[in-house]
Design a protein around this motif. Structure first.
Motif, short mmCIF file in Angstrom:
data_model
loop_
_atom_site.label_atom_id
_atom_site.label_comp_id
_atom_site.label_asym_id
_atom_site.label_seq_id
_atom_site.Cartn_x
_atom_site.Cartn_y
_atom_site.Cartn_z
N LEU A 116 -6.68 14.59 64.28
CA LEU A 116 -5.69 14.93 65.31
C LEU A 116 -6.33 15.56 66.55
O LEU A 116 -5.91 15.30 67.68
N PHE A 117 -7.34 16.41 66.32
CA PHE A 117 -7.83 17.27 67.41
C PHE A 117 -9.34 17.16 67.61
O PHE A 117 -10.00 18.17 67.87
N HIS A 118 -9.92 15.96 67.50
CA HIS A 118 -11.38 15.88 67.47
C HIS A 118 -12.05 16.30 68.78
O HIS A 118 -13.22 16.60 68.80
N GLN A 119 -11.29 16.33 69.88
CA GLN A 119 -11.91 16.77 71.13
C GLN A 119 -11.66 18.25 71.42
O GLN A 119 -12.07 18.77 72.45
N GLU A 120 -10.95 18.90 70.49
CA GLU A 120 -10.64 20.31 70.70
C GLU A 120 -11.58 21.17 69.84
O GLU A 120 -12.17 20.69 68.89
N ASP A 121 -11.67 22.45 70.22
CA ASP A 121 -12.49 23.36 69.42
C ASP A 121 -11.60 24.07 68.40
O ASP A 121 -11.02 25.11 68.67
N VAL A 122 -11.51 23.44 67.24
CA VAL A 122 -10.68 24.02 66.17
C VAL A 122 -11.55 24.96 65.35
O VAL A 122 -12.62 24.57 64.89
N ARG A 123 -11.11 26.18 65.22
CA ARG A 123 -11.86 27.14 64.40
C ARG A 123 -11.04 27.47 63.15
O ARG A 123 -9.93 27.97 63.24
N LEU A 124 -11.64 27.16 61.99
CA LEU A 124 -10.93 27.43 60.74
C LEU A 124 -11.03 28.91 60.43
O LEU A 124 -12.10 29.50 60.51
N LEU A 125 -9.90 29.51 60.08
CA LEU A 125 -9.89 30.91 59.67
C LEU A 125 -9.74 30.95 58.16
O LEU A 125 -10.29 30.13 57.46
N ARG A 126 -8.94 31.86 57.70
CA ARG A 126 -8.83 32.07 56.27
C ARG A 126 -8.05 30.96 55.55
O ARG A 126 -7.07 30.45 56.07
N SER A 127 -8.48 30.64 54.33
CA SER A 127 -7.64 29.79 53.48
C SER A 127 -7.37 30.52 52.18
O SER A 127 -8.17 31.33 51.72
N ASP A 128 -6.20 30.26 51.61
CA ASP A 128 -5.81 30.91 50.37
C ASP A 128 -5.22 29.88 49.41
O ASP A 128 -4.56 28.94 49.85
N ALA A 129 -5.47 30.10 48.12
CA ALA A 129 -4.88 29.24 47.10
C ALA A 129 -3.43 29.65 46.88
O ALA A 129 -3.10 30.83 46.86
N GLU A 167 -0.55 11.37 56.09
CA GLU A 167 -1.71 12.19 56.43
C GLU A 167 -1.51 13.62 55.96
O GLU A 167 -2.43 14.26 55.47
N LEU A 168 -0.29 14.12 56.13
CA LEU A 168 0.00 15.49 55.66
C LEU A 168 -0.13 15.59 54.14
O LEU A 168 -0.53 16.61 53.61
N LEU A 169 0.23 14.50 53.46
CA LEU A 169 0.27 14.55 52.00
C LEU A 169 -1.07 14.23 51.36
O LEU A 169 -1.36 14.69 50.26
N GLN A 170 -1.90 13.43 52.02
CA GLN A 170 -3.09 12.90 51.36
C GLN A 170 -4.41 13.48 51.86
O GLN A 170 -5.37 13.56 51.11
N LEU A 171 -4.48 13.82 53.14
CA LEU A 171 -5.79 14.18 53.70
C LEU A 171 -6.13 15.64 53.48
O LEU A 171 -5.27 16.50 53.59
N PRO A 172 -7.42 15.93 53.20
CA PRO A 172 -7.85 17.34 53.23
C PRO A 172 -7.67 17.90 54.64
O PRO A 172 -7.64 17.15 55.61
N ALA A 173 -7.56 19.21 54.75
CA ALA A 173 -7.27 19.85 56.03
C ALA A 173 -8.28 19.45 57.12
O ALA A 173 -7.91 19.07 58.23
N GLN A 174 -9.58 19.55 56.78
CA GLN A 174 -10.59 19.29 57.80
C GLN A 174 -10.50 17.86 58.35
O GLN A 174 -10.66 17.63 59.54
N THR A 175 -10.24 16.91 57.45
CA THR A 175 -10.14 15.51 57.86
C THR A 175 -8.95 15.32 58.81
O THR A 175 -9.06 14.67 59.85
N LEU A 176 -7.82 15.92 58.44
CA LEU A 176 -6.62 15.77 59.27
C LEU A 176 -6.83 16.42 60.63
O LEU A 176 -6.52 15.84 61.67
N LEU A 177 -7.38 17.65 60.63
CA LEU A 177 -7.55 18.36 61.91
C LEU A 177 -8.54 17.62 62.81
O LEU A 177 -8.36 17.56 64.02
N HIS A 178 -9.57 17.03 62.20
CA HIS A 178 -10.51 16.25 62.99
C HIS A 178 -9.83 15.01 63.56
O HIS A 178 -10.02 14.66 64.73
#
Ligand SMILES: [Zn+2]
Length: 289
Positions: free
Chosen positions: A213-226, A200-211
Protein backbone atom coordinates in the motif's frame (compact mmCIF):
# COMPACT_ATOMS: atom_id res chain seq x y z
CA UNK A 1 14.18 -7.53 8.16
CA UNK A 2 12.12 -8.33 11.21
CA UNK A 3 9.89 -11.37 11.53
CA UNK A 4 6.58 -11.34 9.76
CA UNK A 5 3.75 -9.93 11.82
CA UNK A 6 0.66 -11.96 10.97
CA UNK A 7 -2.23 -13.81 12.57
CA UNK A 8 -3.45 -12.88 16.04
CA UNK A 9 -1.29 -9.80 16.31
CA UNK A 10 -1.89 -6.10 16.46
CA UNK A 11 0.71 -3.70 15.07
CA UNK A 12 1.08 0.03 15.53
CA UNK A 13 2.97 2.07 12.96
CA UNK A 14 3.58 5.67 11.97
CA UNK A 15 4.53 7.46 8.80
CA UNK A 16 7.78 9.31 9.39
CA UNK A 17 7.68 13.06 8.77
CA UNK A 18 3.91 13.15 8.83
CA UNK A 19 1.26 13.44 11.54
CA UNK A 20 -0.41 10.13 10.74
CA UNK A 21 -0.38 6.92 12.73
CA UNK A 22 -1.78 3.52 11.87
CA UNK A 23 -2.80 0.18 13.30
CA UNK A 24 -3.11 -3.18 11.66
CA UNK A 25 -4.70 -6.34 13.01
CA UNK A 26 -5.29 -9.87 11.79
CA UNK A 27 -7.16 -12.55 13.75
CA UNK A 28 -7.24 -16.25 13.09
CA UNK A 29 -7.04 -18.55 16.10
CA UNK A 30 -8.45 -15.92 18.46
CA UNK A 31 -11.35 -15.51 16.02
CA UNK A 32 -12.14 -19.22 15.66
CA UNK A 33 -11.85 -19.68 19.43
CA UNK A 34 -14.29 -16.81 19.93
CA UNK A 35 -16.71 -18.55 17.58
CA UNK A 36 -16.15 -21.76 19.56
CA UNK A 37 -19.27 -23.86 19.69
CA UNK A 38 -21.56 -20.99 18.76
CA UNK A 39 -23.32 -21.65 15.47
CA UNK A 40 -23.91 -18.30 13.84
CA UNK A 41 -25.29 -17.82 10.32
CA UNK A 42 -22.40 -16.95 7.94
CA UNK A 43 -23.21 -13.23 7.57
CA UNK A 44 -23.62 -12.86 11.33
CA UNK A 45 -20.30 -14.60 11.87
CA UNK A 46 -18.52 -12.29 9.41
CA UNK A 47 -19.97 -9.25 11.14
CA UNK A 48 -18.82 -10.62 14.49
CA UNK A 49 -15.35 -10.99 12.95
CA UNK A 50 -15.43 -7.33 11.93
CA UNK A 51 -16.51 -6.31 15.43
CA UNK A 52 -13.65 -8.33 16.86
CA UNK A 53 -11.08 -6.80 14.49
CA UNK A 54 -12.49 -3.33 15.20
CA UNK A 55 -12.40 -3.66 18.98
CA UNK A 56 -8.83 -4.98 18.74
CA UNK A 57 -7.83 -1.85 16.82
CA UNK A 58 -9.59 0.37 19.37
CA UNK A 59 -8.14 -1.59 22.28
CA UNK A 60 -4.65 -0.81 21.07
CA UNK A 61 -5.31 2.83 21.96
CA UNK A 62 -5.97 2.12 25.65
CA UNK A 63 -3.38 3.91 27.72
CA UNK A 64 -4.47 2.38 31.01
CA UNK A 65 -5.52 -0.96 32.42
CA UNK A 66 -9.10 -1.65 31.43
CA UNK A 67 -11.58 -2.84 28.85
CA UNK A 68 -13.06 -1.39 25.71
CA UNK A 69 -16.24 -2.76 24.23
CA UNK A 70 -18.16 -2.25 21.05
CA UNK A 71 -21.83 -3.05 21.28
CA UNK A 72 -24.66 -2.72 18.76
CA UNK A 73 -28.36 -3.02 19.55
CA UNK A 74 -30.97 -3.02 16.84
CA UNK A 75 -34.51 -3.96 15.85
CA UNK A 76 -33.10 -5.92 12.89
CA UNK A 77 -32.09 -9.56 12.64
CA UNK A 78 -29.28 -9.04 15.15
CA UNK A 79 -30.76 -7.65 18.38
CA UNK A 80 -27.37 -7.54 20.09
CA UNK A 81 -23.77 -7.99 19.01
CA UNK A 82 -20.79 -7.08 21.14
CA UNK A 83 -17.03 -7.46 21.23
CA UNK A 84 -14.57 -6.61 23.98
CA UNK A 85 -10.82 -6.11 24.24
CA UNK A 86 -8.70 -5.63 27.35
CA UNK A 87 -5.48 -3.70 27.74
CA UNK A 88 -3.84 -7.15 28.07
CA UNK A 89 -4.86 -7.91 24.48
CA UNK A 90 -7.54 -10.41 25.42
CA UNK A 91 -10.60 -10.38 23.20
CA UNK A 92 -14.05 -11.94 23.29
CA UNK A 93 -17.36 -11.39 21.49
CA UNK A 94 -20.96 -12.56 21.39
CA UNK A 95 -24.11 -12.31 19.27
CA UNK A 96 -27.58 -12.64 20.81
CA UNK A 97 -30.81 -13.73 19.20
CA UNK A 98 -29.61 -13.96 15.59
CA UNK A 99 -29.81 -17.75 15.10
CA UNK A 100 -32.49 -17.39 12.42
CA UNK A 101 -30.93 -14.44 10.65
CA UNK A 102 -30.84 -14.88 6.85
CA UNK A 103 -29.87 -11.45 5.53
CA UNK A 104 -26.40 -10.42 4.40
CA UNK A 105 -27.32 -6.73 4.33
CA UNK A 106 -25.80 -4.56 7.05
CA UNK A 107 -28.93 -2.43 7.46
CA UNK A 108 -31.27 -5.43 7.61
CA UNK A 109 -29.07 -7.15 10.17
CA UNK A 110 -28.79 -4.00 12.30
CA UNK A 111 -31.94 -2.01 11.42
CA UNK A 112 -32.41 1.13 13.54
CA UNK A 113 -29.20 0.20 15.26
CA UNK A 114 -27.10 2.11 17.73
CA UNK A 115 -23.40 1.51 18.26
CA UNK A 116 -22.05 2.00 21.75
CA UNK A 117 -18.35 2.30 22.51
CA UNK A 118 -17.62 1.82 26.20
CA UNK A 119 -14.26 2.42 27.83
CA UNK A 120 -13.99 0.97 31.29
CA UNK A 121 -10.73 1.71 33.12
CA UNK A 122 -9.96 -0.48 36.14
CA UNK A 123 -10.89 1.67 39.13
CA UNK A 124 -11.67 4.63 36.91
CA UNK A 125 -14.62 6.47 35.41
CA UNK A 126 -16.57 4.55 32.78
CA UNK A 127 -17.15 6.38 29.51
CA UNK A 128 -19.68 5.57 26.83
CA UNK A 129 -20.14 7.10 23.40
CA UNK A 130 -23.07 6.33 21.11
CA UNK A 131 -23.56 6.69 17.39
CA UNK A 132 -26.44 5.66 15.11
CA UNK A 133 -25.56 2.81 12.74
CA UNK A 134 -26.28 4.84 9.65
CA UNK A 135 -23.15 4.13 7.63
CA UNK A 136 -22.99 1.39 5.01
CA UNK A 137 -20.86 -0.90 7.16
CA UNK A 138 -19.24 -1.10 10.56
CA UNK A 139 -16.10 0.72 9.41
CA UNK A 140 -18.13 3.71 8.19
CA UNK A 141 -20.05 3.82 11.49
CA UNK A 142 -16.82 3.83 13.47
CA UNK A 143 -15.48 6.66 11.34
CA UNK A 144 -18.63 8.60 12.13
CA UNK A 145 -18.08 7.91 15.83
CA UNK A 146 -14.52 9.26 15.63
CA UNK A 147 -15.70 12.26 13.64
CA UNK A 148 -18.17 13.16 16.38
CA UNK A 149 -16.15 12.35 19.44
CA UNK A 150 -12.44 12.78 18.95
CA UNK A 151 -12.46 15.06 15.96
CA UNK A 152 -9.26 13.43 14.83
CA UNK A 153 -9.75 12.30 11.26
CA UNK A 154 -9.83 8.49 11.32
CA UNK A 155 -10.34 5.92 8.59
CA UNK A 156 -11.05 2.24 9.15
CA UNK A 157 -11.07 -0.80 6.86
CA UNK A 158 -12.41 -4.14 8.10
CA UNK A 159 -12.86 -7.61 6.64
CA UNK A 160 -13.80 -11.10 7.82
CA UNK A 161 -14.48 -14.49 6.32
CA UNK A 162 -15.15 -17.87 7.92
CA UNK A 163 -11.57 -18.27 9.21
CA UNK A 164 -10.05 -14.84 9.63
CA UNK A 165 -10.79 -11.24 10.44
CA UNK A 166 -8.59 -8.23 9.75
CA UNK A 167 -8.48 -4.49 9.93
CA UNK A 168 -6.51 -1.35 9.21
CA UNK A 169 -6.91 2.05 10.87
CA UNK A 170 -5.31 5.37 9.99
CA UNK A 171 -5.58 8.35 12.29
CA UNK A 172 -4.25 11.87 12.22
CA UNK A 173 -2.20 12.78 15.25
CA UNK A 174 -3.29 15.79 17.27
CA UNK A 175 -1.50 19.11 16.79
CA UNK A 176 -2.09 22.12 14.62
CA UNK A 177 1.26 23.00 13.09
CA UNK A 178 1.43 23.01 9.30
CA UNK A 179 -2.25 22.30 8.88
CA UNK A 180 -2.27 22.70 5.12
CA UNK A 181 0.56 20.22 4.63
CA UNK A 182 -0.98 17.87 7.19
CA UNK A 183 -4.22 17.79 5.25
CA UNK A 184 -2.42 16.92 2.02
CA UNK A 185 -0.40 14.14 3.66
CA UNK A 186 -3.54 12.71 5.23
CA UNK A 187 -5.42 12.74 1.93
CA UNK A 188 -2.49 11.15 0.15
CA UNK A 189 -2.16 8.29 2.67
CA UNK A 190 -5.93 7.67 2.75
CA UNK A 191 -5.99 7.51 -1.04
CA UNK A 192 -3.27 4.84 -0.94
CA UNK A 193 -4.96 2.90 1.88
CA UNK A 194 -8.31 2.95 0.10
CA UNK A 195 -7.02 0.50 -2.48
CA UNK A 196 -6.82 -2.24 0.18
CA UNK A 197 -8.80 -5.38 -0.62
CA UNK A 198 -10.53 -7.67 1.88
CA UNK A 199 -8.30 -10.57 0.80
CA UNK A 200 -5.20 -8.53 1.54
CA UNK A 201 -6.41 -7.70 5.04
CA UNK A 202 -7.18 -11.36 5.69
CA UNK A 203 -4.22 -13.09 4.07
CA UNK A 204 -1.13 -10.87 3.98
CA UNK A 205 1.37 -10.41 6.81
CA UNK A 206 1.48 -6.80 8.02
CA UNK A 207 4.82 -5.91 6.43
CA UNK A 208 3.76 -7.24 3.02
CA UNK A 209 0.48 -5.32 3.09
CA UNK A 210 2.07 -2.06 4.28
CA UNK A 211 4.73 -2.34 1.59
CA UNK A 212 2.09 -3.00 -1.05
CA UNK A 213 0.00 0.00 0.00
CA UNK A 214 2.69 2.49 1.04
CA UNK A 215 5.96 1.46 -0.65
CA UNK A 216 6.97 5.05 -1.37
CA UNK A 217 6.27 6.22 2.17
CA UNK A 218 8.46 5.94 5.24
CA UNK A 219 6.49 3.51 7.35
CA UNK A 220 7.99 2.92 10.76
CA UNK A 221 6.78 -0.17 12.60
CA UNK A 222 6.23 0.36 16.31
CA UNK A 223 5.05 -2.14 18.86
CA UNK A 224 3.24 -5.36 18.03
CA UNK A 225 1.33 -7.49 20.52
CA UNK A 226 -0.17 -10.96 20.42
CA UNK A 227 -3.94 -11.11 20.79
CA UNK A 228 -5.81 -14.03 22.25
CA UNK A 229 -9.32 -15.12 22.97
CA UNK A 230 -9.75 -15.09 26.72
CA UNK A 231 -13.01 -15.06 28.56
CA UNK A 232 -13.05 -13.08 31.79
CA UNK A 233 -15.63 -15.35 33.41
CA UNK A 234 -14.70 -17.43 36.48
CA UNK A 235 -16.36 -19.43 39.23
CA UNK A 236 -15.59 -16.63 41.66
CA UNK A 237 -17.25 -13.99 39.47
CA UNK A 238 -20.24 -16.26 39.01
CA UNK A 239 -20.50 -16.60 42.80
CA UNK A 240 -20.49 -12.81 43.22
CA UNK A 241 -23.19 -12.48 40.58
CA UNK A 242 -25.36 -15.08 42.38
CA UNK A 243 -24.88 -13.32 45.72
CA UNK A 244 -25.98 -10.05 44.11
CA UNK A 245 -29.22 -11.74 42.97
CA UNK A 246 -30.11 -12.24 46.63
CA UNK A 247 -31.03 -15.22 48.73
CA UNK A 248 -34.75 -15.24 47.81
CA UNK A 249 -34.01 -15.43 44.10
CA UNK A 250 -31.51 -18.25 44.59
CA UNK A 251 -33.99 -20.18 46.77
CA UNK A 252 -36.63 -19.90 44.07
CA UNK A 253 -34.17 -21.20 41.44
CA UNK A 254 -33.31 -24.15 43.73
CA UNK A 255 -37.05 -24.83 44.19
CA UNK A 256 -37.59 -24.92 40.46
CA UNK A 257 -34.45 -26.64 39.25
CA UNK A 258 -32.92 -28.36 42.26
CA UNK A 259 -29.62 -26.57 41.63
CA UNK A 260 -28.23 -23.34 40.21
CA UNK A 261 -26.56 -23.60 36.81
CA UNK A 262 -25.04 -20.60 35.07
CA UNK A 263 -23.58 -20.77 31.58
CA UNK A 264 -21.22 -18.04 30.41
CA UNK A 265 -22.69 -16.67 27.23
CA UNK A 266 -19.30 -15.84 25.76
CA UNK A 267 -17.44 -19.13 26.16
CA UNK A 268 -20.31 -21.47 27.11
CA UNK A 269 -18.47 -22.58 30.24
CA UNK A 270 -21.05 -23.99 32.70
CA UNK A 271 -20.84 -23.21 36.41
CA UNK A 272 -23.03 -25.46 38.53
CA UNK A 273 -23.91 -25.10 42.20
CA UNK A 274 -25.92 -27.77 43.95
CA UNK A 275 -28.42 -26.61 46.58
CA UNK A 276 -25.87 -26.91 49.40
CA UNK A 277 -23.15 -25.00 47.55
CA UNK A 278 -25.60 -22.29 46.45
CA UNK A 279 -26.88 -21.74 50.01
CA UNK A 280 -23.33 -21.68 51.34
CA UNK A 281 -22.67 -18.54 49.27
CA UNK A 282 -24.97 -16.76 51.72
CA UNK A 283 -24.39 -18.71 54.92
CA UNK A 284 -20.63 -18.58 54.71
CA UNK A 285 -20.58 -14.93 53.70
CA UNK A 286 -18.59 -13.53 56.61
CA UNK A 287 -16.95 -16.63 58.05
CA UNK A 288 -15.35 -17.78 54.80
CA UNK A 289 -12.94 -14.89 54.56
ZN1 LIG B 1 -16.78 -17.23 29.80
Amino acid sequence: MSDQIASDQILRFIFDNTAVSGKWVQLERSYTETLGNHHYPPAVQRLLGEFLAAVSLLGATLKFEGTISLQARSTGEIPLIMAEATSNHEIRAIVHGAELSISTDFHTLLANGTLGITIDPVGGQRYQGLVALEGDNLAACLEEYFRRSEQLPTRVWLAADAQRAGGLLLQELPGTSGIERKREQWQHLVTLAQTVQADELLQLPAQTLLHRLFHQEDVRLLRSDALQFQCSCSRQRTESMLVSLGRAEIESIIDEQGEVAVTCEFCLQAYRFDAVAARQLFDGGESRH
